[in-house]
Scaffold this active site. Sequence first.
Site, PDB file in Angstrom:
ATOM      1  N   ASP A 214       0.810  -1.225   0.000  1.00  0.00           N
ATOM      2  CA  ASP A 214       0.000   0.000   0.000  1.00  0.00           C
ATOM      3  C   ASP A 214       0.844   1.276   0.000  1.00  0.00           C
ATOM      4  O   ASP A 214       0.447   2.300   0.549  1.00  0.00           O
ATOM      5  CB  ASP A 214      -0.957   0.024   1.215  1.00  0.00           C
TER       6      ASP A 214
ATOM      7  N   LYS B  37       1.864   2.150  -5.117  1.00  0.00           N
ATOM      8  CA  LYS B  37       2.407   1.594  -6.374  1.00  0.00           C
ATOM      9  C   LYS B  37       1.476   1.874  -7.548  1.00  0.00           C
ATOM     10  O   LYS B  37       1.919   2.234  -8.639  1.00  0.00           O
ATOM     11  CB  LYS B  37       2.607   0.063  -6.237  1.00  0.00           C
TER      12      LYS B  37
ATOM     13  N   GLY C 236      -4.588  -4.196  -3.785  1.00  0.00           N
ATOM     14  CA  GLY C 236      -5.591  -3.167  -4.060  1.00  0.00           C
ATOM     15  C   GLY C 236      -4.836  -1.908  -4.430  1.00  0.00           C
ATOM     16  O   GLY C 236      -4.162  -1.323  -3.592  1.00  0.00           O
ATOM     17  N   HIS C 237      -4.890  -1.540  -5.695  1.00  0.00           N
ATOM     18  CA  HIS C 237      -4.122  -0.395  -6.169  1.00  0.00           C
ATOM     19  C   HIS C 237      -5.074   0.730  -6.562  1.00  0.00           C
ATOM     20  O   HIS C 237      -6.005   0.522  -7.342  1.00  0.00           O
ATOM     21  CB  HIS C 237      -3.224  -0.807  -7.347  1.00  0.00           C
TER      22      HIS C 237
ATOM     23  N   GLN D  10       1.940  -6.068  -3.211  1.00  0.00           N
ATOM     24  CA  GLN D  10       2.401  -6.214  -1.833  1.00  0.00           C
ATOM     25  C   GLN D  10       3.685  -5.397  -1.632  1.00  0.00           C
ATOM     26  O   GLN D  10       3.856  -4.392  -2.303  1.00  0.00           O
ATOM     27  CB  GLN D  10       2.605  -7.695  -1.448  1.00  0.00           C
TER      28      GLN D  10
HETATM   29  P1  GDP Z   1      -0.767   0.372  -3.522  1.00  0.00           P
HETATM   30  O1  GDP Z   1      -1.368  -0.915  -3.046  1.00  0.00           O
HETATM   31  O2  GDP Z   1       0.701   0.440  -3.288  1.00  0.00           O
HETATM   32  O3  GDP Z   1      -1.118   0.708  -4.948  1.00  0.00           O
HETATM   33  O4  GDP Z   1      -1.413   1.521  -2.617  1.00  0.00           O
HETATM   34  P2  GDP Z   1      -2.963   1.659  -2.204  1.00  0.00           P
HETATM   35  O5  GDP Z   1      -3.707   2.205  -3.350  1.00  0.00           O
HETATM   36  O6  GDP Z   1      -3.446   0.420  -1.559  1.00  0.00           O
HETATM   37  O7  GDP Z   1      -2.838   2.696  -1.027  1.00  0.00           O
HETATM   38  C1  GDP Z   1      -2.280   3.977  -1.214  1.00  0.00           C
HETATM   39  C2  GDP Z   1      -3.355   5.015  -0.842  1.00  0.00           C
HETATM   40  O8  GDP Z   1      -2.743   6.278  -0.709  1.00  0.00           O
HETATM   41  C3  GDP Z   1      -4.425   5.175  -1.922  1.00  0.00           C
HETATM   42  O9  GDP Z   1      -5.626   5.516  -1.318  1.00  0.00           O
HETATM   43  C4  GDP Z   1      -3.884   6.334  -2.753  1.00  0.00           C
HETATM   44  O10 GDP Z   1      -4.911   7.059  -3.419  1.00  0.00           O
HETATM   45  C5  GDP Z   1      -3.251   7.196  -1.689  1.00  0.00           C
HETATM   46  N1  GDP Z   1      -2.080   7.988  -2.102  1.00  0.00           N
HETATM   47  C6  GDP Z   1      -1.113   7.667  -3.004  1.00  0.00           C
HETATM   48  N2  GDP Z   1      -0.170   8.633  -3.027  1.00  0.00           N
HETATM   49  C7  GDP Z   1      -0.557   9.569  -2.116  1.00  0.00           C
HETATM   50  C8  GDP Z   1       0.017  10.802  -1.655  1.00  0.00           C
HETATM   51  O11 GDP Z   1       1.097  11.223  -2.075  1.00  0.00           O
HETATM   52  N3  GDP Z   1      -0.683  11.481  -0.698  1.00  0.00           N
HETATM   53  C9  GDP Z   1      -1.862  11.030  -0.187  1.00  0.00           C
HETATM   54  N4  GDP Z   1      -2.462  11.747   0.749  1.00  0.00           N
HETATM   55  N5  GDP Z   1      -2.420   9.888  -0.607  1.00  0.00           N
HETATM   56  C10 GDP Z   1      -1.766   9.159  -1.544  1.00  0.00           C
HETATM   57  P1  IMO Z   2      -0.914  -4.126  -2.270  1.00  0.00           P
HETATM   58  O1  IMO Z   2      -0.475  -4.646  -3.618  1.00  0.00           O
HETATM   59  C1  IMO Z   2      -0.894  -4.650   2.058  1.00  0.00           C
HETATM   60  C2  IMO Z   2      -0.960  -8.769   3.579  1.00  0.00           C
HETATM   61  C3  IMO Z   2      -2.213  -9.207   4.319  1.00  0.00           C
HETATM   62  C4  IMO Z   2      -1.606 -10.208   5.283  1.00  0.00           C
HETATM   63  C5  IMO Z   2      -0.511 -10.880   4.449  1.00  0.00           C
HETATM   64  C6  IMO Z   2      -0.923 -12.206   3.823  1.00  0.00           C
HETATM   65  O2  IMO Z   2      -2.213  -3.432  -2.293  1.00  0.00           O
HETATM   66  O3  IMO Z   2       0.183  -3.360  -1.620  1.00  0.00           O
HETATM   67  P2  IMO Z   2      -2.492 -12.832   1.765  1.00  0.00           P
HETATM   68  O4  IMO Z   2      -3.952 -12.580   1.541  1.00  0.00           O
HETATM   69  O5  IMO Z   2      -1.600 -12.266   0.727  1.00  0.00           O
HETATM   70  O6  IMO Z   2      -2.194 -14.279   2.042  1.00  0.00           O
HETATM   71  O7  IMO Z   2      -2.168 -12.062   3.156  1.00  0.00           O
HETATM   72  O8  IMO Z   2      -0.182  -9.953   3.435  1.00  0.00           O
HETATM   73  N1  IMO Z   2      -1.194  -8.220   2.218  1.00  0.00           N
HETATM   74  C7  IMO Z   2      -1.123  -6.923   1.908  1.00  0.00           C
HETATM   75  N2  IMO Z   2      -0.922  -5.840   2.708  1.00  0.00           N
HETATM   76  N3  IMO Z   2      -1.017  -4.500   0.734  1.00  0.00           N
HETATM   77  C8  IMO Z   2      -1.193  -5.562  -0.071  1.00  0.00           C
HETATM   78  O9  IMO Z   2      -1.180  -5.473  -1.421  1.00  0.00           O
HETATM   79  C9  IMO Z   2      -1.294  -6.844   0.516  1.00  0.00           C
HETATM   80  N4  IMO Z   2      -1.494  -8.096   0.035  1.00  0.00           N
HETATM   81  C10 IMO Z   2      -1.410  -8.922   1.087  1.00  0.00           C
HETATM   82  O10 IMO Z   2      -2.826  -8.127   4.966  1.00  0.00           O
HETATM   83  O11 IMO Z   2      -0.978  -9.527   6.340  1.00  0.00           O
HETATM   84 MG    MG Z   3      -2.892  -1.568  -1.809  1.00  0.00          MG
END
Ligand code: GDP
Ligand code: IMO
Ligand code: MG
Length: 437
Positions: free
Chosen positions: A13, A16, A40-41, A226
């Site tokens: 998270d 990416k 979840g991106h 991840q």
């Molecule tokens: P990913 O799994 O690495 O793609 O990241 P996620 O989408 O799960 O989580 C990142 C969260 O931070 C999302 O809700 C993005 O919209 C938000 N986000 C990304 N870059 C920034 C930033 O520079 N500032 C803020 N406030 N939010 C951001």
């Molecule tokens: P993105 O791509 C954050 C974590 C789960 C759990 C562990 C194992 O959005 O960054 P799993 O279901 O993969 O067997 O769970 O890994 N986990 C993540 N945490 N971002 C993710 O993906 C994750 N995908 C799995 O919360 O701790």
């Molecule tokens: Mg994510």
Amino acid sequence: MPALVVIGAQWGDEGKGKVVDYLTSRCDMAVRFQGGNNAGHTLVVNGVKTKLNLIPSGILREATTCLIGAGVVLNPEVLMGEIEALRAAKVKVEPQRLLIDFNTHLILPYHIAIDGAREEAKGQNKIGTTGRGIGPAYEDRAARCGVRVADLLALRELKARVDENTEHANRYLEHVLGSARRVGFEDVWQVIENAASHVLPFAADGSRVLDTALRQGNRVIFEGAQGTLLDQSFGTVPFVTSSHTLAGAVTTGCGVGPRSVDYVLGVAKAYSTRVGSGPFPTELSDRIGETIREKGAEFGTVTGRPRRCGWLDAVALRRAVRLNGLDSVMLTKLDVLSGLESLKICASYELDGKSLDDLPVTLGDIGRVVPVYQELKGWNEPIDQARSTAQLPEAARSYVKAVSQLIGCPVSMLSVSPERSATFEHEGSSFLRDFVA
Ligand code: GDP
Ligand code: IMO
Ligand code: MG
């Protein structure tokens, strides 16, 4: 070539999806190489939010071909739902634009049942998985009884294997896990038949397509899921996911050689978060942690769980620099730190009176390390409108400089809001510039 790998440098998270969306403006291919819909991106373009679990974050760019590589575990129903949601938002998702490698393994209902039942059986010791069947699907791949996209071409031959797998799963659920969950063969078969109708049209020889693209000099981005500390070998085992999340996973995840990658970009938040169980040395269980969670909207994209928040951990990040061979780091969510009086970065750990500059090897010891912090001045003003380093307050610039020095890696780009446009060069890299110019 040129080919760029974008990986998460922490516990996932990191942003990416946002970065890949930003960097695909001139990109020919965006490729997922591991993980599944545990990812979840989030992409935000002009206030419109798109959440992706399986489809690469290049899908909003019409000129970019998206490939789901063989290293991914694919839930066909989730994929179909994602395609539908994108089409409803007027995004073109046609078989020419989205390719799925024939060798990709499927997540089936019995994987999800086993994932859930195992977590229930573990009780307090649960991993905190996303419950999406990721681990059990990778287990079947290793056990050579999994179902691949290619198997959908010969349904008649597949039936006996799926029957056996389902029966095996039910026996395991009942007798080993003591669970009341059961999976019906007809339900599994329905998923497979639907997949044959709706997923097969996207199936392709992914590694060949990629090979041709690379030979023709196309721009390719490999999008990690991840994060480094969730890697199944080098993360905080057993509180990790079931795939390799490191940059090296690109080769086996897409069927390309190790020389195919030119640049490795690590994405890191300006602080740390973690979802699920497991050690987290810099975790903040106080008001500051809550403030970061609220300001950063730190709630899981997949499960909605509150993310655990803490200070930036330079020890963990140095490990990410080493394990992935990072060329540079993109620092996201710097805006979330605005308004905190002082900021801390964990520079090293202490364990039993000894100083450590990397994670110790046992889980117990990782849980016992005491972070040694470097304290820095905070800044008050919001920075989400900044579009260059020069527009940042002095204290924010000092923070970024300290991060770069502590992790021994340049910070090439900064992000200051979820919006695609709120991304800018910091130390700069001509390689990355070529992707957005
Ligand atoms: P990913 O799994 O690495 O793609 O990241 P996620 O989408 O799960 O989580 C990142 C969260 O931070 C999302 O809700 C993005 O919209 C938000 N986000 C990304 N870059 C920034 C930033 O520079 N500032 C803020 N406030 N939010 C951001
Ligand atoms: P993105 O791509 C954050 C974590 C789960 C759990 C562990 C194992 O959005 O960054 P799993 O279901 O993969 O067997 O769970 O890994 N986990 C993540 N945490 N971002 C993710 O993906 C994750 N995908 C799995 O919360 O701790
Ligand atoms: Mg994510």
